[in-house]
Design a protein around this motif. Structure first.
Motif, short mmCIF file in Angstrom:
data_model
loop_
_atom_site.label_atom_id
_atom_site.label_comp_id
_atom_site.label_asym_id
_atom_site.label_seq_id
_atom_site.Cartn_x
_atom_site.Cartn_y
_atom_site.Cartn_z
N ALA A 45 -9.94 -11.80 -33.41
CA ALA A 45 -10.03 -10.53 -34.13
C ALA A 45 -10.10 -9.46 -33.06
O ALA A 45 -11.17 -9.16 -32.51
CB ALA A 45 -11.27 -10.52 -35.02
N LEU A 46 -8.94 -8.93 -32.71
CA LEU A 46 -8.79 -8.13 -31.50
C LEU A 46 -8.93 -6.64 -31.81
O LEU A 46 -8.25 -6.10 -32.67
CB LEU A 46 -7.43 -8.39 -30.86
CG LEU A 46 -7.19 -7.74 -29.49
CD1 LEU A 46 -8.08 -8.40 -28.43
CD2 LEU A 46 -5.72 -7.85 -29.09
N HIS A 47 -9.81 -5.99 -31.08
CA HIS A 47 -9.95 -4.53 -31.12
C HIS A 47 -9.49 -3.99 -29.76
O HIS A 47 -9.82 -4.56 -28.72
CB HIS A 47 -11.39 -4.14 -31.41
CG HIS A 47 -11.86 -4.60 -32.76
ND1 HIS A 47 -11.92 -3.78 -33.86
CD2 HIS A 47 -12.27 -5.83 -33.18
CE1 HIS A 47 -12.34 -4.46 -34.91
NE2 HIS A 47 -12.58 -5.72 -34.52
N VAL A 48 -8.75 -2.90 -29.81
CA VAL A 48 -8.03 -2.45 -28.62
C VAL A 48 -8.36 -1.00 -28.30
O VAL A 48 -8.51 -0.16 -29.20
CB VAL A 48 -6.50 -2.59 -28.86
CG1 VAL A 48 -5.70 -2.07 -27.66
CG2 VAL A 48 -6.13 -4.03 -29.15
N ALA A 89 -17.25 -2.08 -27.48
CA ALA A 89 -17.13 -3.55 -27.47
C ALA A 89 -18.30 -4.24 -28.13
O ALA A 89 -18.44 -5.47 -28.00
CB ALA A 89 -16.96 -4.05 -26.03
N GLN A 90 -19.14 -3.50 -28.85
CA GLN A 90 -20.28 -4.13 -29.53
C GLN A 90 -19.79 -5.23 -30.46
O GLN A 90 -18.84 -5.06 -31.22
CB GLN A 90 -21.05 -3.09 -30.33
CG GLN A 90 -22.00 -2.25 -29.50
CD GLN A 90 -23.14 -3.06 -28.88
OE1 GLN A 90 -23.66 -3.99 -29.50
NE2 GLN A 90 -23.50 -2.72 -27.65
N TYR A 149 -12.53 -7.70 -27.48
CA TYR A 149 -12.22 -6.29 -27.21
C TYR A 149 -11.35 -6.20 -25.97
O TYR A 149 -11.64 -6.82 -24.94
CB TYR A 149 -13.49 -5.46 -27.01
CG TYR A 149 -13.16 -3.99 -26.88
CD1 TYR A 149 -12.84 -3.24 -28.02
CD2 TYR A 149 -13.12 -3.37 -25.64
CE1 TYR A 149 -12.49 -1.90 -27.91
CE2 TYR A 149 -12.78 -2.03 -25.53
CZ TYR A 149 -12.46 -1.30 -26.66
OH TYR A 149 -12.11 0.03 -26.56
N LEU A 150 -10.27 -5.42 -26.06
CA LEU A 150 -9.31 -5.24 -24.97
C LEU A 150 -9.48 -3.85 -24.39
O LEU A 150 -9.16 -2.84 -25.03
CB LEU A 150 -7.88 -5.45 -25.50
CG LEU A 150 -6.73 -5.32 -24.51
CD1 LEU A 150 -6.87 -6.34 -23.38
CD2 LEU A 150 -5.39 -5.50 -25.23
#
Length: 335
Positions: free
Chosen positions: A28-31, A47-48, A10-11
């Motif tokens: 596997a990026l979450h932004v 960010a879970q 998580y970014l």
């Protein structure tokens, strides 16, 4: 063994395009698409499930965040040299590795320190406003008289890598360099700068004080009214460290009364909620925490985190790791 799926990351804030592209190939990026400053509660919610949390100095990675993201969370990677916004003791207790970005932003931060120093000494804010307003009527022998740097004594509070780069640049302007650290530097690193074991003794000589010490809770308010009073009349104060190190009430009072000639500030307490009284002062030059804000530097900072995480996932120990993670956290390899 290579993991069949990419680790989830998580970014919290947007990084440069090239760094984010490299992250997407590995994770596997979450932004946080809005690039807003997230509260600890928002970080926990968004960010879970993340194994890697990419943060910056604007996020408070406190005990609650770490506990609620554990045991899934393996690494916190902060785009900053400072790490006082992360509860390191709790991270270590939970076996979460923490990486930061030392060494690569010294030049950029030193440049900002000199920008602030020059604009404070030469009345840069007033000069710019005079031209933009259309009120400038032409050259005058006594117009906007400032103070020069040559022959002045610069006291650098915090002579680490950034402080030493500031000293090199200030010496090129003909300044005499003094510094305060917990301990003196080896002669080769000091480069003729004069060491003061006592901060108060150093301040008595400070025609220009540059605060470049790493932020820590123990230093909150260290530059207070009593210490400002020790500085020579018409001295200049520059802060590129943390806003909390300076007592706003004391600094604003000294600037308003003319006890200090000027100040140059890139950092503030309670950012971005700057004390509104600073905006009314002509003798303070303000910039919005842009010490490391060059593309080259932010790219280098991002890659330092990426390369450090690559090393960790492969069982190595990068130099920018603040403390080792739990051994079980290094068994999988990022793609």
């Amino acid at each position: 063994m290579t993991s069949p799926t990419k680790p989830r990351a998580y970014l919290c804030r947007r990084f440069t395009d090239s760094v984010e592209a490299a992250m997407r190939t590995r994770y596997a990026l979450h932004v946080n698409e809005q690039d807003s400053i997230l509260s600890p509660q928002e970080i926990v919610h968004t960010a879970q499930g993340a194994q890697v949390l990419f943060a910056s100095a604007t996020e408070q990675i406190n005990k609650e965040v770490l506990r609620r993201l554990s045991p899934t969370l393996r690494y916190v990677a902060t785009l900053s040299v400072g790490y006082d916004h992360i509860d390191l003791a709790e991270a270590q207790a939970l076996g979460i590795g923490v990486l930061h970005t030392p060494d690569v932003l010294s030049d950029a931060c030193a440049e900002i320190a000199m920008m602030l120093m020059l604009n404070a000494c030469r009345r840069g804010y007033e000069a710019d406003r005079l031209v933009r307003s259309g009120d400038w009527t032409g050259w005058s022998p006594t117009q906007l008289l400032g103070t020069g740097l040559k022959g002045k004594r610069a006291v650098i509070f915090g002579m680490g890598r950034i402080g030493r780069e500031i000293a090199t640049r200030a010496q090129a302007f003909g300044m005499e360099i003094h510094y305060h650290n917990r301990r003196p530097l080896p002669p080769a690193q000091a480069a003729n700068a004069i060491y003061h074991a006592n901060l108060d003794d150093a301040l008595r000589l400070a025609d220009v004080l540059v605060i470049a010490v790493p932020g820590s809770p123990q230093l909150k308010g260290v530059i207070n009214a009593e210490r400002i009073a020790l500085m020579p009349p018409q001295a200049v104060l520059v802060n590129i460290s943390r806003g909390e190190l300076v007592d706003d009430e004391a600094l604003i009072g000294a600037l308003s009364a003319g006890r200090l000639f000027a100040a140059g500030l890139d950092v503030f307490a309670n950012e971005p909620h700057v004390d509104p009284r600073y905006r009314k002062l002509d003798n303070v030059f303000l910039s919005p925490h842009i010490g490391s804000a060059t593309k080259e530097t932010r790219d280098a900072m991002g890659w330092l985190l990426i390369n450090g995480l690559d090393a960790l996932f492969q069982g190595g120990t990068p130099n920018n790791l603040l403390h080792p993670p739990h051994p079980a956290h290094t068994r999988e390899t990022a793609q």
